[in-house]
Write a protein that holds these residues in place. Structure first.
Motif, mmCIF file in Angstrom:
data_model
loop_
_atom_site.group_PDB
_atom_site.id
_atom_site.type_symbol
_atom_site.label_atom_id
_atom_site.label_comp_id
_atom_site.label_asym_id
_atom_site.label_seq_id
_atom_site.Cartn_x
_atom_site.Cartn_y
_atom_site.Cartn_z
ATOM 1 N N PHE A 73 0.755 -1.028 -0.109
ATOM 2 C CA PHE A 73 0.156 0.026 -0.267
ATOM 3 C C PHE A 73 0.891 1.378 0.179
ATOM 4 C CE2 PHE A 73 -2.018 3.260 2.533
ATOM 5 C CZ PHE A 73 -2.893 3.790 1.720
ATOM 6 N N ILE A 74 1.890 1.164 0.806
ATOM 7 C CA ILE A 74 2.525 2.527 1.066
ATOM 8 C C ILE A 74 3.353 2.660 -0.299
ATOM 9 C CG2 ILE A 74 4.511 3.635 2.311
ATOM 10 C CD1 ILE A 74 3.556 2.342 4.687
ATOM 11 N N THR A 75 4.056 1.879 -0.730
ATOM 12 C CA THR A 75 4.641 1.766 -2.158
ATOM 13 C C THR A 75 3.564 2.316 -3.240
ATOM 14 O OG1 THR A 75 6.381 0.161 -1.667
ATOM 15 C CG2 THR A 75 6.158 0.699 -4.104
ATOM 16 N N TRP A 76 2.700 1.786 -3.453
ATOM 17 C CA TRP A 76 1.674 2.358 -4.298
ATOM 18 C C TRP A 76 1.012 3.671 -3.956
ATOM 19 C CZ3 TRP A 76 -3.286 3.992 -3.154
ATOM 20 C CH2 TRP A 76 -4.360 4.294 -4.207
ATOM 21 N N LEU A 77 0.814 4.090 -2.677
ATOM 22 C CA LEU A 77 0.585 5.421 -2.473
ATOM 23 C C LEU A 77 1.590 6.395 -2.764
ATOM 24 C CD1 LEU A 77 -1.399 7.284 -1.082
ATOM 25 C CD2 LEU A 77 -0.389 6.947 0.907
ATOM 26 N N GLY A 78 2.914 6.103 -2.630
ATOM 27 C CA GLY A 78 4.309 6.999 -3.090
ATOM 28 C C GLY A 78 4.335 7.084 -4.301
ATOM 29 N N LEU A 79 4.047 6.105 -5.478
ATOM 30 C CA LEU A 79 4.016 6.207 -6.875
ATOM 31 C C LEU A 79 2.796 7.100 -7.105
ATOM 32 C CD1 LEU A 79 4.581 2.403 -7.556
ATOM 33 C CD2 LEU A 79 6.292 4.528 -7.954
ATOM 34 N N LYS A 80 1.674 6.960 -6.487
ATOM 35 C CA LYS A 80 0.382 7.888 -6.965
ATOM 36 C C LYS A 80 0.933 9.209 -6.570
ATOM 37 C CE LYS A 80 -2.366 4.756 -8.760
ATOM 38 N NZ LYS A 80 -2.872 5.142 -10.060
ATOM 39 N N MET A 81 1.413 9.354 -5.511
ATOM 40 C CA MET A 81 1.838 10.864 -5.018
ATOM 41 C C MET A 81 2.966 11.460 -6.081
ATOM 42 S SD MET A 81 0.015 12.072 -2.655
ATOM 43 C CE MET A 81 0.727 13.156 -1.718
ATOM 44 N N GLY A 82 3.609 10.731 -6.797
ATOM 45 C CA GLY A 82 4.478 11.182 -7.607
ATOM 46 C C GLY A 82 5.944 11.152 -7.309
ATOM 47 N N LEU A 83 6.429 10.145 -6.194
ATOM 48 C CA LEU A 83 7.496 9.822 -5.682
ATOM 49 C C LEU A 83 7.945 8.683 -6.573
ATOM 50 C CD1 LEU A 83 6.853 9.595 -1.892
ATOM 51 C CD2 LEU A 83 7.798 11.501 -3.199
ATOM 52 N N ASP A 84 9.307 8.580 -6.787
ATOM 53 C CA ASP A 84 10.005 7.501 -7.572
ATOM 54 C C ASP A 84 9.673 6.127 -6.870
ATOM 55 O OD1 ASP A 84 12.264 6.878 -6.022
ATOM 56 O OD2 ASP A 84 13.041 8.810 -6.491
ATOM 57 N N ALA A 85 9.997 5.040 -7.445
ATOM 58 C CA ALA A 85 9.718 3.728 -6.960
ATOM 59 C C ALA A 85 10.635 3.441 -5.803
ATOM 60 C CB ALA A 85 9.867 2.754 -8.115
ATOM 61 N N THR A 86 11.733 3.829 -5.870
ATOM 62 C CA THR A 86 12.645 3.725 -4.747
ATOM 63 C C THR A 86 12.440 4.401 -3.513
ATOM 64 O OG1 THR A 86 14.672 3.064 -6.546
ATOM 65 C CG2 THR A 86 15.325 3.509 -4.152
ATOM 66 N N LEU A 87 12.213 5.249 -3.510
ATOM 67 C CA LEU A 87 11.848 6.204 -2.419
ATOM 68 C C LEU A 87 10.563 5.909 -1.733
ATOM 69 C CD1 LEU A 87 12.250 8.711 -0.400
ATOM 70 C CD2 LEU A 87 11.122 10.293 -2.024
ATOM 71 N N SER A 88 9.651 5.507 -2.606
ATOM 72 C CA SER A 88 8.296 4.914 -2.214
ATOM 73 C C SER A 88 8.621 3.792 -1.240
ATOM 74 C CB SER A 88 7.393 4.575 -3.474
ATOM 75 O OG SER A 88 7.035 5.851 -4.084
ATOM 76 N N CYS A 89 9.597 2.783 -1.908
ATOM 77 C CA CYS A 89 9.889 1.514 -1.374
ATOM 78 C C CYS A 89 10.255 1.655 0.122
ATOM 79 C CB CYS A 89 10.860 0.720 -2.258
ATOM 80 S SG CYS A 89 10.056 -0.219 -3.568
ATOM 81 N N LEU A 90 11.453 2.524 0.121
ATOM 82 C CA LEU A 90 12.051 2.938 1.334
ATOM 83 C C LEU A 90 11.119 3.616 2.555
ATOM 84 C CD1 LEU A 90 15.371 4.300 0.436
ATOM 85 C CD2 LEU A 90 15.005 2.113 0.837
ATOM 86 N N ILE A 91 10.118 4.143 2.023
ATOM 87 C CA ILE A 91 9.218 4.777 3.172
ATOM 88 C C ILE A 91 8.503 3.679 3.654
ATOM 89 C CG2 ILE A 91 7.242 6.302 3.634
ATOM 90 C CD1 ILE A 91 8.174 7.964 1.410
ATOM 91 N N ALA A 92 8.071 2.430 2.610
ATOM 92 C CA ALA A 92 7.193 1.538 3.064
ATOM 93 C C ALA A 92 8.136 0.705 3.867
ATOM 94 C CB ALA A 92 6.755 0.706 1.802
ATOM 95 N N VAL A 93 9.225 0.450 3.642
ATOM 96 C CA VAL A 93 10.311 -0.517 4.706
ATOM 97 C C VAL A 93 10.367 0.252 5.979
ATOM 98 C CG1 VAL A 93 12.629 -1.118 4.906
ATOM 99 C CG2 VAL A 93 11.466 -1.612 2.611
ATOM 100 N N ASP A 94 10.473 1.257 6.040
ATOM 101 C CA ASP A 94 10.819 2.172 7.321
ATOM 102 C C ASP A 94 9.461 1.915 8.133
ATOM 103 O OD1 ASP A 94 10.897 3.828 9.393
ATOM 104 O OD2 ASP A 94 12.681 4.655 8.275
ATOM 105 N N SER A 95 8.362 2.047 7.537
ATOM 106 C CA SER A 95 6.985 2.102 8.372
ATOM 107 C C SER A 95 6.606 0.691 8.709
ATOM 108 C CB SER A 95 5.932 2.555 7.545
ATOM 109 O OG SER A 95 6.112 4.185 7.234
ATOM 110 N N SER A 96 6.933 -0.389 7.749
ATOM 111 C CA SER A 96 6.411 -1.640 7.766
ATOM 112 C C SER A 96 7.377 -2.589 8.703
ATOM 113 C CB SER A 96 6.217 -2.234 6.378
ATOM 114 O OG SER A 96 5.383 -1.402 5.655
#
Length: 346
Positions: free
Chosen positions: A106-129
């Motif tokens: 979900f967080i990776t998908w949300l990051g991509l929808k918000m215009g972040l690149d895939a790597t940054l979205s994945c790292l936010i997801a990893v930190d939170s999850s």
């Protein structure tokens, strides 16, 4: 790389200095729950912003940020006690798998929808999850992230997690949730191990279940990083060369083997406790010393990342990243709460 070069030694020396300062500062109340890794990264950012970094020092700084980071992650495996995780049972494992699986997706998908690149979205997801700054530090090189992404994600999510500790603590004193449920919830949703410990220490009955739940998430870091690394490599290959070429080259993508080192150390540590049950105190002492070394190496790596950051990229992505991290964490906490409730009424 010339290890005897004056510039190399100066670059490594800068990261040593900032790591020492970060570990010292992290004992103060305001910074205690943020942790030495985030503090070291912030010190690196501040140094770069106000003092600058000589160009020749970047070889030594890069050595700390990459090579020493991998070694530190491997040594962190002594934190794992697989016996403790097995004792947690199927419900804890199911809860953590759900939290991590949903969070990463979900967080990776949300990051991509918000215009972040895939790597940054994945790292936010990893930190939170999974497990906060340690997980991001392990995932960043595996995902091919530059220093700007973890430099944004680590302090941001550390602050969110610290605020969450305050919310959990005050909420528990007001609502008086069953300690077992509270411990599971804190262990499944807070970012850092230190944050979980801070939240459950106020409710001693929740300490054991909270610790087990959190450590199970730490163990699941290994398969999560491998899965994310494979997905991201395939995504980047498709974007660059098309679906057909990506499928041909998928087998040759780099693997984050150092994360396996983290797991191997954890397995060996668990076996040592089984084989030498009468030497628990000695093993505990060795583990504490190894953790001190691991944390220092990773603090050096975080300082190195901060010293190499592009502030333009931080400004470009900062607000969107904060929105993604906040929405992602709140949603994740909601999913965990619902699952814990269903488990306890079934």
């Amino acid at each position: 790389m010339n290890l005897k070069s004056r510039h190399f030694r100066a670059g490594v020396g800068m990261t040593v200095l900032l790591a020492v300062l970060a570990i010292g500062l992290s004992h103060f109340p305001i910074l205690r729950h943020i942790g030495p890794l985030s503090t070291a990264l912030l010190l690196g950012l501040i140094w770069r912003a106000f003092m600058g970094v000589p160009l020749g020092h970047h070889v030594g700084i890069g050595f700390s940020a990459k090579s020493l980071l991998r070694l530190g992650i491997i040594l962190l495996g002594v934190r794992l006690n697989l016996d403790l995780v097995l004792q947690g049972g199927f419900r804890i494992l199911l809860l953590d798998v759900t939290v991590i699986g949903f969070g990463l997706t979900f967080i990776t998908w949300l990051g991509l929808k918000m215009g972040l690149d895939a790597t940054l979205s994945c790292l936010i997801a990893v930190d939170s999850s999974i497990c906060g700054s340690s997980a991001v530090a392990a995932a960043a090189p595996a995902l091919g992230a530059d220093d700007d992404a973890p430099a944004l994600v680590i302090p941001m999510c550390s602050l969110i997690g610290t605020l969450a500790v305050l919310v959990y603590t005050f909420g528990q004193s007001w609502l008086q949730v069953d300690p077992h449920i509270y411990g599971m919830f804190a262990g499944a949703t807070l970012h850092e191990v230190a944050q979980v410990m801070a939240a459950v220490t106020a409710v001693p009955e929740s300490l054991e279940i909270g610790t087990v739940t959190k450590l199970t998430r730490v163990v699941l870091l290994v398969p999560a990083v491998f899965i994310l690394s494979g997905w991201l490599q395939k995504r980047k290959a498709r974007e660059k060369r098309g679906e057909a070429v990506a499928s041909k080259e998928g087998g040759g993508r780099p693997k984050p083997w150092f994360v396996l080192g983290f797991l191997v150390v954890g397995i060996l540590n668990t076996l040592a406790y089984k084989v030498f049950p009468d030497s628990r105190l000695i093993l505990d002492n060795y583990n504490e010393q190894i953790l001190v070394i691991a944390n220092f190496l990773m603090a050096m790596a975080m300082a190195g990342m901060g010293l190499q950051v592009d502030f333009g990229k931080l400004r470009e992505n900062g607000l969107r990243a904060v929105v993604v991290a906040l929405i992602g964490w709140v949603t994740l906490a909601g999913v965990a709460a619902v699952e814990i409730y269903v488990m306890n009424i079934c």
